[in-house]
Design an enzyme around this catalytic site. Structure first.
Site, PDB file in Angstrom:
ATOM      1  N   LYS A  41      44.317  40.300  53.285  1.00 39.40           N
ATOM      2  CA  LYS A  41      44.203  40.173  51.936  1.00 39.40           C
ATOM      3  C   LYS A  41      43.060  39.344  51.606  1.00 39.40           C
ATOM      4  O   LYS A  41      42.383  38.803  52.398  1.00 39.40           O
ATOM      5  CB  LYS A  41      45.631  39.642  51.487  1.00 39.40           C
ATOM      6  CG  LYS A  41      45.825  37.987  51.975  1.00 39.40           C
ATOM      7  CD  LYS A  41      47.490  37.469  51.956  1.00 39.40           C
ATOM      8  CE  LYS A  41      47.150  36.362  52.493  1.00 39.40           C
ATOM      9  NZ  LYS A  41      48.796  35.867  52.591  1.00 39.40           N
ATOM     10  N   ARG A 139      59.049  32.402  46.558  1.00 37.70           N
ATOM     11  CA  ARG A 139      58.045  32.858  46.161  1.00 37.70           C
ATOM     12  C   ARG A 139      58.591  34.449  45.838  1.00 37.70           C
ATOM     13  O   ARG A 139      57.797  35.219  44.849  1.00 37.70           O
ATOM     14  CB  ARG A 139      56.890  32.951  47.064  1.00 37.70           C
ATOM     15  CG  ARG A 139      55.450  33.475  46.380  1.00 37.70           C
ATOM     16  CD  ARG A 139      54.172  33.341  47.067  1.00 37.70           C
ATOM     17  NE  ARG A 139      54.453  34.269  48.527  1.00 37.70           N
ATOM     18  CZ  ARG A 139      53.268  34.078  49.348  1.00 37.70           C
ATOM     19  NH1 ARG A 139      52.218  33.394  49.088  1.00 37.70           N
ATOM     20  NH2 ARG A 139      53.128  34.819  50.434  1.00 37.70           N
ATOM     21  N   TYR A 264      22.612  16.059  40.243  1.00 35.91           N
ATOM     22  CA  TYR A 264      23.202  15.534  38.896  1.00 35.91           C
ATOM     23  C   TYR A 264      24.180  14.309  38.931  1.00 35.91           C
ATOM     24  O   TYR A 264      24.648  13.954  39.989  1.00 35.91           O
ATOM     25  CB  TYR A 264      24.128  16.618  38.653  1.00 35.91           C
ATOM     26  CG  TYR A 264      23.562  17.859  38.243  1.00 35.91           C
ATOM     27  CD1 TYR A 264      22.760  18.167  37.156  1.00 35.91           C
ATOM     28  CD2 TYR A 264      23.831  19.088  39.294  1.00 35.91           C
ATOM     29  CE1 TYR A 264      22.015  19.461  36.930  1.00 35.91           C
ATOM     30  CE2 TYR A 264      22.964  20.378  38.875  1.00 35.91           C
ATOM     31  CZ  TYR A 264      22.212  20.277  37.733  1.00 35.91           C
ATOM     32  OH  TYR A 264      21.398  21.528  37.558  1.00 35.91           O
ATOM     33  N   MET A 313      24.725  24.497  41.830  1.00 35.82           N
ATOM     34  CA  MET A 313      25.449  25.733  41.977  1.00 35.82           C
ATOM     35  C   MET A 313      24.572  26.644  42.812  1.00 35.82           C
ATOM     36  O   MET A 313      25.377  27.492  43.487  1.00 35.82           O
ATOM     37  CB  MET A 313      25.164  26.546  40.551  1.00 35.82           C
ATOM     38  CG  MET A 313      25.823  27.858  40.382  1.00 35.82           C
ATOM     39  SD  MET A 313      25.275  28.646  38.620  1.00 35.82           S
ATOM     40  CE  MET A 313      26.274  27.553  37.750  1.00 35.82           C
TER      41      MET A 313
END
Ligand SMILES: *Cc1c(COP(=O)(O)O)cnc(C)c1O
Length: 370
Positions: A41, A139, A264, A313
């Site tokens: 998956k 679940r 940053y 990023m």
């Protein structure tokens, strides 16, 4: 894309070792002693669903385990004939295709069963389905109470063959006592429902269940993470081989004076003259921004170097002061055989599963047989 200027090597790529993948599959086979459903998956945990399915197509797997119909289609598209099991619930509108393609759903409600039965009857086929049981995950699946009546009701659907029974372990890597209790409960449940012979397939274990526990009541196991070379339990890591190596390159080398901020927020400020390597990977590639300020490191030319300030990023900065052999273009390992992905997950305060599945499509996947 631009024939006149064809050269633009990737800034970030993932090398995926298919030999190591097969070796890990063999470990799962050996440790579980039963047939396997390879869980692929989420793009085979970020490794590339079609390529991984193709690499394992000849490995005598009972099933590929996928999350949804889109993923099942990708395996079909890869031309792989191994049976496909849908680990999660299906939408009503998907069920006709599931019946037509003979994919195997797990059943959590009688309504699902009724619809699959009608669709199978309309096609004149019998659909193999597995009874999903909630033994503690919370679940999906039927609760254990009253399951004999549920099974009897399911058996009245002529279009369905109740081929298997499955459940899931929520805490096999965290709570041994609960897991042992859960496994015993699942075995008792199977006995109550008619014994092991009643179900062609009986399955419960994920990677942690396979590695850490003997589980006599089952004849199928569902390894995911361990196939990709990571043990969810301590003590088994050395049996597994690293599959994905996330790589980038030094794009710039610069000397910064003392007192200069890096990245940053200026969360890091140099306290001495510092040689800074800028590396062409960032959180836009799925390298976790959360490692910023938590001790994240990278591997260059046989050594570890600390990440400075925040991951951006597309780029991150590394302190390579005093290391003269590093040049622009040097290869950087973000995780892999030299720097375990579990360490990166630890610095990012998350789990390995999330790091691997978070590597974005911008990262080119390169398949190797090492
Ligand atoms: C994802 C998943 C697995 C595989 O789990 P790992 O811990 O990665 O081995 C097995 N079974 C089910 C139902 C799953 O959803």
């Amino acid at each position: 894309m631009n024939d006149d200027f064809p050269v633009s090597p990737p800034r970030a790529w993932a090398e995926i070792d298919l030999t190591a993948l097969r070796s890990n599959l063999a470990v799962a086979r050996q440790a579980s002693g039963v047939a396997l459903m390879a869980v692929v998956k989420a793009g085979a945990y970020g490794h590339g669903l079609e390529e991984i399915a193709r690499a394992l197509a000849t490995e005598d797997l009972a099933f590929f385990g996928v999350a949804n119909v889109r993923e099942a289609r990708q395996i079909r598209h890869a031309g792989v004939a191994t049976r496909i099991y849908l680990l999660g619930p299906t939408w009503s509108a998907e069920r006709e295709e599931i019946v037509a393609r003979d994919w195997t759903p797990c059943i959590s409600t009688l309504e699902e069963a009724r619809e699959f039965d009608a669709l199978a009857a309309a096609r004149g086929v019998r659909l193999k389905v597995h009874l999903a049981v909630d033994t503690g995950m919370g679940r999906g699946g039927f609760l254990m109470d009253g399951l004999a009546e549920i099974l009897a009701a399911l058996e009245r659907f002529a279009g369905l063959e109740i081929e298997g029974i499955g459940s899931h372990l929520p805490s096999a890597d965290e709570d041994e006592e609960f897991t042992r209790h859960q496994m015993a409960g699942f075995a008792a449940l199977i006995d109550e429902l008619g014994g092991p012979a009643r179900f062609r397939w009986r399955h419960l274990s994920n990677s942690a269940g396979i590695l850490g526990y003997a589980n006599g009541s089952c004849n199928l196991a569902r390894p995911g993470l361990m196939l990709y070379g990571i043990s969810p339990l301590p003590g088994f890591q050395q049996q597994l081989r690293n599959v994905m190596t996330l790589k980038s390159r030094v794009t710039l080398l610069r000397n910064l004076p003392a007192g200069h901020g890096v990245s940053y927020g200026r969360a890091f400020v140099t306290n001495r003259p510092t040689r800074v390597a800028t590396v062409g990977i960032g959180y836009g590639d799925g390298y976790p921004r959360q490692v910023s300020g938590h001790g994240g490191e990278v591997w260059i030319e046989g050594r570890r170097f600390p990440i400075l300030g925040r991951v951006t990023m597309d780029q991150l900065m590394v302190d390579v002061t005093g290391c003269t052999e590093i040049c622009e273009g040097a290869e950087v390992e973000l995780f892999g055989a030299n720097l375990p992905v579990s360490e990166v997950a630890g610095h990012a305060q998350t789990i390995v599963w999330e790091i691997l599945t978070g590597i974005t499509p911008r990262v080119m996947r390169c398949y190797l047989e090492l």
